[in-house]
Design a protein around this motif. Sequence first.
Motif, short mmCIF file in Angstrom:
data_model
loop_
_atom_site.label_atom_id
_atom_site.label_comp_id
_atom_site.label_asym_id
_atom_site.label_seq_id
_atom_site.Cartn_x
_atom_site.Cartn_y
_atom_site.Cartn_z
N ASP A 141 1.09 -1.25 -0.16
CA ASP A 141 -0.04 -0.18 -0.19
C ASP A 141 0.82 1.45 -0.04
O ASP A 141 0.43 2.30 -0.39
CB ASP A 141 -0.52 -0.01 1.52
N THR A 142 2.00 0.74 0.80
CA THR A 142 2.92 2.78 0.80
C THR A 142 4.27 2.48 -0.54
O THR A 142 4.87 3.62 -0.73
CB THR A 142 3.49 2.46 2.17
N GLY A 143 4.33 1.20 -0.91
CA GLY A 143 5.59 1.15 -1.56
C GLY A 143 5.59 0.48 -3.02
O GLY A 143 4.59 0.18 -3.51
N ASN A 144 6.47 1.42 -4.15
CA ASN A 144 6.26 0.87 -4.74
C ASN A 144 7.86 0.82 -5.50
O ASN A 144 8.74 1.47 -5.98
CB ASN A 144 5.20 1.45 -6.15
N ILE A 145 7.50 -0.07 -6.94
CA ILE A 145 9.20 -0.47 -7.57
C ILE A 145 8.95 0.18 -9.43
O ILE A 145 7.25 0.10 -9.43
CB ILE A 145 9.59 -1.69 -7.79
N TYR A 146 9.39 1.20 -9.44
CA TYR A 146 9.47 1.82 -11.01
C TYR A 146 10.37 1.68 -11.91
O TYR A 146 11.67 1.90 -11.53
CB TYR A 146 8.68 2.77 -11.29
N SER A 147 10.41 1.79 -13.40
CA SER A 147 11.24 1.39 -14.56
C SER A 147 11.01 2.62 -15.58
O SER A 147 9.46 2.97 -15.91
CB SER A 147 12.30 0.53 -14.99
N ARG A 148 11.60 3.43 -16.12
CA ARG A 148 10.77 4.29 -17.20
C ARG A 148 12.22 4.58 -18.38
O ARG A 148 13.19 4.40 -18.07
CB ARG A 148 10.71 5.13 -16.90
N TYR A 149 11.63 4.74 -19.88
CA TYR A 149 12.44 5.03 -20.50
C TYR A 149 11.93 6.27 -21.44
O TYR A 149 10.78 6.17 -21.70
CB TYR A 149 12.99 4.22 -21.78
N GLU A 150 12.55 7.14 -21.51
CA GLU A 150 12.16 8.61 -22.33
C GLU A 150 13.24 8.86 -23.51
O GLU A 150 14.28 9.20 -23.12
CB GLU A 150 11.79 9.30 -21.13
N ARG A 151 12.17 9.73 -24.60
CA ARG A 151 13.25 10.40 -25.78
C ARG A 151 12.48 11.61 -25.52
O ARG A 151 11.50 11.93 -25.28
CB ARG A 151 12.54 9.60 -26.91
N GLY A 152 13.47 11.86 -25.11
CA GLY A 152 13.90 13.67 -25.17
C GLY A 152 13.83 14.96 -25.98
O GLY A 152 14.69 14.06 -26.74
N PHE A 153 13.85 16.13 -26.06
CA PHE A 153 14.15 16.37 -27.35
C PHE A 153 14.45 18.25 -26.37
O PHE A 153 13.63 18.30 -25.59
CB PHE A 153 13.56 16.65 -28.63
N ILE A 154 15.59 18.82 -27.28
CA ILE A 154 15.16 20.30 -26.60
C ILE A 154 15.46 21.04 -28.26
O ILE A 154 16.53 20.63 -29.10
CB ILE A 154 16.51 20.90 -26.25
N SER A 155 14.53 21.57 -28.90
CA SER A 155 14.66 22.12 -30.15
C SER A 155 15.51 23.87 -29.50
O SER A 155 15.78 23.96 -28.53
CB SER A 155 13.52 22.30 -30.34
N PRO A 156 16.08 24.38 -30.83
CA PRO A 156 17.01 25.95 -30.93
C PRO A 156 15.89 26.90 -29.68
O PRO A 156 14.76 26.25 -30.52
CB PRO A 156 17.54 24.90 -31.63
N LEU A 157 16.69 27.66 -29.33
CA LEU A 157 15.85 29.12 -28.71
C LEU A 157 16.06 29.42 -30.00
O LEU A 157 17.22 29.16 -31.11
CB LEU A 157 16.64 28.99 -27.77
N PRO A 158 15.59 30.23 -30.09
CA PRO A 158 15.63 31.96 -31.41
C PRO A 158 17.08 32.35 -31.61
O PRO A 158 17.23 32.26 -32.80
CB PRO A 158 14.07 32.86 -31.54
N THR A 159 17.15 32.79 -30.58
CA THR A 159 18.21 33.72 -31.01
C THR A 159 19.98 32.39 -31.40
O THR A 159 20.78 33.17 -31.52
CB THR A 159 18.74 34.28 -29.46
#
Length: 739
Positions: free
Chosen positions: A491-509
């Motif tokens: 009720d109080t504990g959990n185990i987790y895993s995750r994979y994420e594909r992220g990105f950073i687009s260029p700033l305008p300047t």
Amino acid sequence: MKKIMILALIASASAYSATEIQLDKTVVSSTTGFEKPIVEENKNIILITSEDISKKQYTDVESILRDTPNVVIQETEFGPVVNLRGSGERSMSRVKTMVDGVTITPLEEAMGTLPINSIPVGAIEKIEIIPGGGATLYGSGTTGGVVNIITKSNARKDFINADVKYGSFATKDTGIAFGQNISDNLYVNFAGQYVDKNGYRENEELESKSFNGGFDYKINDKHRVKFQSTYYDDEGTSSTAVENSILEHNRKKAGDNISSDSTRESFALDYEYKPLDNFTFYATAFKTKYERNFIQDDLMGKEQVAEMIKSNMPSKPELDTIKNSLKITDDVKGTMTGNFIEKTEGIKLKSKYDYSRGSLVFGYDYTATNLKRNSLVNTDSFTGKVMGMNFNAIFKTDTFVDMNKDTHALYTLNDYKLTDRLNLITGLRYEYSKYNGNRLTNTKPNINVEFKPGSGIYNPMSISVPSKTSEVDRTIDNFAGEIGLNYKYSDTGNIYSRYERGFISPLPTQLTNKINNGKSTEYQDSNLDSETIDSIEFGVKDFIGNSYVSATIFASQTNDKIATLDRNSDNPATKLWRFVNIGKTRRIGTEFYSEQYFDKLTLNQSISYVDAKITKVGNVNDGESYLQKGDKVPMVSDWKITLGADYNLTDRLSFGANYTYNSGYEKRELAESGKTPKTIKTSGYGVTDAYIRYNVSDYFTLKGGINNLFNEEYNYYETSTTSIPAPERNYYISGSFTF
């Protein structure tokens, strides 16, 4: 060692029997946009409640985050930035800071500053921090993490709080906040804060005012409307970094003067529609404006000034002799006047559908941002020699930037129950960004040469400089996604895993470079690609006996890292820069947090470690290498450690202490030749704060504290030769009224 022993003694004063653990810090909303129990999250989440904030009389959000596990606050020449999971020199682009789900992170790294102190502390209900996650829901700029400051806009509880604080450096801090249920359907809230203080260093002062307020109106069981507005303005003076040799004798010595003022205003209108018990639709329309003005004095080296003149002279072979003979007599004083305005408006549409085996969130975001930046650099009159003749001159450089970035995004998040205890979480986001705008620079030299009769040369320094212009018109597509598991074994504990594909687009300047082509300076298209980031994370959190424990290990790889290669970075008149995609970086680390609850004592400890290195480097500028494989990512602190203790001596009297350690980091500077970079290492530091609270009555509390108890000497900002020192030991006392 003495400091650690004292904290250990505080910790050893624990009661011997544990009481039942009762925590209401179990629901978060920043991961899906809707409230969700923290035990069902497959992310490492740091939660700071208003009760945590009230233990110390914090003046601003920056101070709160400095004491927070896993968060590193780094000072830049223009203000603080939030560093999560080794974001380093790109923290402004990798960490998204928000208020009630709307970003306040500017799209300008060069002269922008993160306005995290624009929210009244009394308006904050909680702060949710998600290291290393958020690309599916929030898009670009979240691979380092997300910080969401949640206000008391929908607290739905009656309260009145008033605080008065006095402290070292002539600090006066006054705040008021209240919430009131006008009826069963209408709730209003307001918070205001006024701060007037001097800085630690000479000639530093700041005056600021901030307000937050709105209403929450429940039309009926299906419809609800909420409106929130924030206003902030400040005015102050500070100074640039000072030579280290001077600080050895006087740490309060001021550098060159910086005068600044800023305003930020925002409006958000939320509409909630719940046609069915298992379906909710939410719409937010928002508008923000952030403006900053500043005047900064500077001292330009005579070599820099000579380069400024040469780069603006016509590119003709017959002038090479003149250029080579150019000498400047002394360093030159200059002044930069800047104006920065960023306007953002948009809509956020999202829905949540609960079905028999889980829940589905899907949404659409639209954001339109206009960035305007004007800067004027004027030099004082200076002298020199050319071809044996004396001259005096003044230089003026105007730069105008007007850039737009419009973003459309679609996303979906699905939480599916594979079993009663095991959930599969998946998400996908598509983001389309369109950039357009221009940059214009005008240089206006005024040069007078003492003509030498018989030389055959008349006023060889006469310069007519054409304007430099750059146009941007480009579109960029990006995808983000995630997949993970969460196993709730109790009720109080959990185990987790995750994979994420992220990105950073260029700033305008970042889409424009300013380079020297061997003949003159010019603007060029940087042709940047977006960074992409692959990250994995494994973690566990649970109550064990009388303790809450959270542990996480993570790793990420950044592809097409955007790096800034600059020269004369401290002088806008002569600064050259290139933004390039340069190789890969990888980060491996761990985060651990534990909190123990006893009868009258609460203890907490945290350790975060990240090893951030360059794994692949490309060559730029004919083989010139800025970073090497195996180098550390610049401006990443490997370690952050926090220790804390809070003890209730009686029902009315309590006290506590916390220790925060940040390790040093490496950064790169171009050598005097302007080509070969050199590595400098900054020093780590550990700071201990102590505080005490006394409840005089049910309505009035006295608070006091000592910051930097052991008078640690450390710096907020460092280069190889200069630093901005942090405050020495300082004190505060305050009174809080609560009704």
